[in-house]
Design an enzyme around this catalytic site. Sequence first.
Site, PDB file in Angstrom:
ATOM      1  N   LEU A 196       0.854  -1.190   0.000  1.00 19.28           N
ATOM      2  CA  LEU A 196       0.000   0.000   0.000  1.00 19.28           C
ATOM      3  C   LEU A 196       0.894   1.246   0.000  1.00 19.28           C
ATOM      4  O   LEU A 196       0.708   2.178   0.760  1.00 19.28           O
ATOM      5  CB  LEU A 196      -0.924  -0.010   1.239  1.00 19.28           C
ATOM      6  CG  LEU A 196      -2.091   0.969   1.237  1.00 19.28           C
ATOM      7  CD1 LEU A 196      -3.078   0.671   0.129  1.00 19.28           C
ATOM      8  CD2 LEU A 196      -2.798   0.982   2.593  1.00 19.28           C
ATOM      9  N   GLY A 197       1.910   1.191  -0.860  1.00 16.50           N
ATOM     10  CA  GLY A 197       2.806   2.346  -0.992  1.00 16.50           C
ATOM     11  C   GLY A 197       2.271   3.262  -2.079  1.00 16.50           C
ATOM     12  O   GLY A 197       1.059   3.436  -2.216  1.00 16.50           O
ATOM     13  N   GLY A 210       0.244   1.023  -4.602  1.00 16.67           N
ATOM     14  CA  GLY A 210      -0.830   0.332  -3.872  1.00 16.67           C
ATOM     15  C   GLY A 210      -1.910   1.318  -3.439  1.00 16.67           C
ATOM     16  O   GLY A 210      -3.112   1.050  -3.607  1.00 16.67           O
ATOM     17  N   LYS A 221       8.539  -4.962 -12.555  1.00 14.81           N
ATOM     18  CA  LYS A 221       9.361  -5.301 -13.735  1.00 14.81           C
ATOM     19  C   LYS A 221      10.582  -6.124 -13.355  1.00 14.81           C
ATOM     20  O   LYS A 221      11.039  -6.975 -14.115  1.00 14.81           O
ATOM     21  CB  LYS A 221       9.806  -4.039 -14.482  1.00 14.81           C
ATOM     22  CG  LYS A 221      10.712  -3.119 -13.658  1.00 14.81           C
ATOM     23  CD  LYS A 221      10.209  -1.723 -13.624  1.00 14.81           C
ATOM     24  CE  LYS A 221      10.013  -1.260 -12.207  1.00 14.81           C
ATOM     25  NZ  LYS A 221       9.341  -0.006 -12.066  1.00 14.81           N
ATOM     26  N   VAL A 238       5.802  -1.800 -17.223  1.00 15.73           N
ATOM     27  CA  VAL A 238       6.566  -0.994 -18.187  1.00 15.73           C
ATOM     28  C   VAL A 238       5.730   0.221 -18.588  1.00 15.73           C
ATOM     29  O   VAL A 238       4.567   0.083 -18.970  1.00 15.73           O
ATOM     30  CB  VAL A 238       6.899  -1.795 -19.468  1.00 15.73           C
ATOM     31  CG1 VAL A 238       7.771  -0.961 -20.401  1.00 15.73           C
ATOM     32  CG2 VAL A 238       7.580  -3.113 -19.131  1.00 15.73           C
ATOM     33  N   GLY A 291       4.470   2.702 -16.855  1.00 18.56           N
ATOM     34  CA  GLY A 291       3.456   3.237 -15.930  1.00 18.56           C
ATOM     35  C   GLY A 291       2.066   3.191 -16.538  1.00 18.56           C
ATOM     36  O   GLY A 291       1.519   2.108 -16.786  1.00 18.56           O
ATOM     37  N   ILE A 344       1.117   3.975 -19.511  1.00 16.77           N
ATOM     38  CA  ILE A 344       1.062   3.785 -20.974  1.00 16.77           C
ATOM     39  C   ILE A 344       0.676   2.332 -21.284  1.00 16.77           C
ATOM     40  O   ILE A 344       1.352   1.414 -20.825  1.00 16.77           O
ATOM     41  CB  ILE A 344       2.436   4.082 -21.622  1.00 16.77           C
ATOM     42  CG1 ILE A 344       2.877   5.511 -21.292  1.00 16.77           C
ATOM     43  CG2 ILE A 344       2.389   3.864 -23.125  1.00 16.77           C
ATOM     44  CD1 ILE A 344       4.299   5.832 -21.744  1.00 16.77           C
ATOM     45  N   LYS A 397      12.904  -3.451 -18.384  1.00 11.77           N
ATOM     46  CA  LYS A 397      11.698  -3.132 -19.157  1.00 11.77           C
ATOM     47  C   LYS A 397      11.834  -3.531 -20.621  1.00 11.77           C
ATOM     48  O   LYS A 397      10.896  -4.069 -21.214  1.00 11.77           O
ATOM     49  CB  LYS A 397      11.397  -1.634 -19.023  1.00 11.77           C
ATOM     50  CG  LYS A 397      10.922  -1.267 -17.618  1.00 11.77           C
ATOM     51  CD  LYS A 397      10.875   0.233 -17.427  1.00 11.77           C
ATOM     52  CE  LYS A 397      10.340   0.593 -16.052  1.00 11.77           C
ATOM     53  NZ  LYS A 397      10.509   2.027 -15.747  1.00 11.77           N
TER      54      LYS A 397
END
Length: 438
Positions: free
Chosen positions: A10-11, A14, A102, A129, A131, A133, A202
């Site tokens: 939950l960072g 998360g 990744k 890879v 984010g 996109i 990636k």
Amino acid sequence: MAFKIGLLGLGTVGAGTAEILLSPDGRHPLLQELEIYRVGVRDISRTRSLQLPENVLTTDLEAIATDPEIDIVVELIGGLEPARSLILQAIASGKHVVTANKAVIARYGNEIFEAANKKGVYVMLEAAVGGGIPVIQSLKQSLVANRIKSVTGIVNGTTNYILTRMQTEGADFAEVLADAQQLGYAEADPTADVDGLDAADKIAILASLAFGGRIKLADVHCEGIRKVSAADIDYADKLGFAIKLLAIARETSRYNGKQAEAESELLSIRVHPTFVPKTHPLASVNGVYNAILVEGEPIGQLMLYGRGAGAGPTASAVVSDIMNVAAILKTETVPIPHPLLSCSHQHYCKIAPMQELVTRFYARFLTRDTPGVIGKLGTCFGNHKVSLESVVQTGIHGDLAEIVVVTHDVREGNFQQALDEIRAMEAVDSIASTLRVL
Ligand code: NAP
């Protein structure tokens, strides 16, 4: 019917994921059917801004991975272990898995996808890879009709931010890195980003999807941006280029000195700072933005551009994966492994050695200011079949003259041999830098 989600972590990502799951209004109705059932963290006593349903937080992540109530496990803790083991435990317990990790996928993807296929569950990795996109889905599904020729990406926001600031401010790497760390754009330990390791993970994942084979991470040639200097950025600018950390996977050809013969099974896969012509679409991708340029037949060039990190964009990809799995579970008509969603490949891609790469180079030499140095450099390059596109003597630094060359397409092995000889020349003080040109 509600689908129960077990969140591991939950960072940044998360919390972004939980935020979307907890605010379904105005989004796709399927979101209403997703329930955050358990959330695993390291420290349960930490104050968190997010209001979670009662009793969902736990430090027992294994219990989440194996909980028979849970349908989809979402791994967002990062790192190799315990992330890998938890993913495998979740699969063994019959859960579908969504991950943004990744590092784990690039190293243990084969083991994970094999286990998932045997068990008949999905492992989704859109957020791993680029984010926000949607490059994974594009390669797996939208572009599946194409023969992919190349995938070239700016896939690390931190290094792109640093290079962009070096370019706009004329500043040196160390100075911009220190500032980026203070502003939170770079980690305290920046190794994974600035040494190109994150980008290598990636491009290994993208290449595997684009070219339909396994990739050994050790085969990805990897150079970071630590050695890029303000002087190189300045020369790049004057010569009509921007310097970008590119992650490249492309079908390549063997160079026989006269002509390039296509060998479609050979892949060139690499990460390195690159001179990118200012007219190229990737040259204007600045700051923390990411972009991936895919070339395929018959589609031609296609570029995906967007935010490659951050809570919101990355969570957008995570939640879309969760929803795709939920949608499949709802209909239960799609066989598992789904031929377009599975990532399992049996063979390894054949990787071309770097010496065989055919590319242009930029090189900057510091030479003693004696007559005929340019001629000596030219002769040495010529002896190694390296033809020069331009040679400029740019200035005098104390006793030393600076000479910048850009080559035509050459075989990398020939270029390196020429450099070895040039390094040993009496008239040459040092080779200040060499960079490949796109
Ligand atoms: P983060 O902010 O460091 O959060 C990690 C979370 O996992 C925290 O909630 C932490 O618990 C928990 N955690 C870590 N190790 C744990 C352990 N051993 N046991 C229990 N809980 C543990 O990480 P992040 O930035 O969200 O990144 C998560 C994943 O997303 C990584 O794989 C990363 O590469 C990927 N990703 C991140 C971004 C981004 O923009 N951040 C973008 C794309 C992909 P506590 O809260 O108790 O500390």
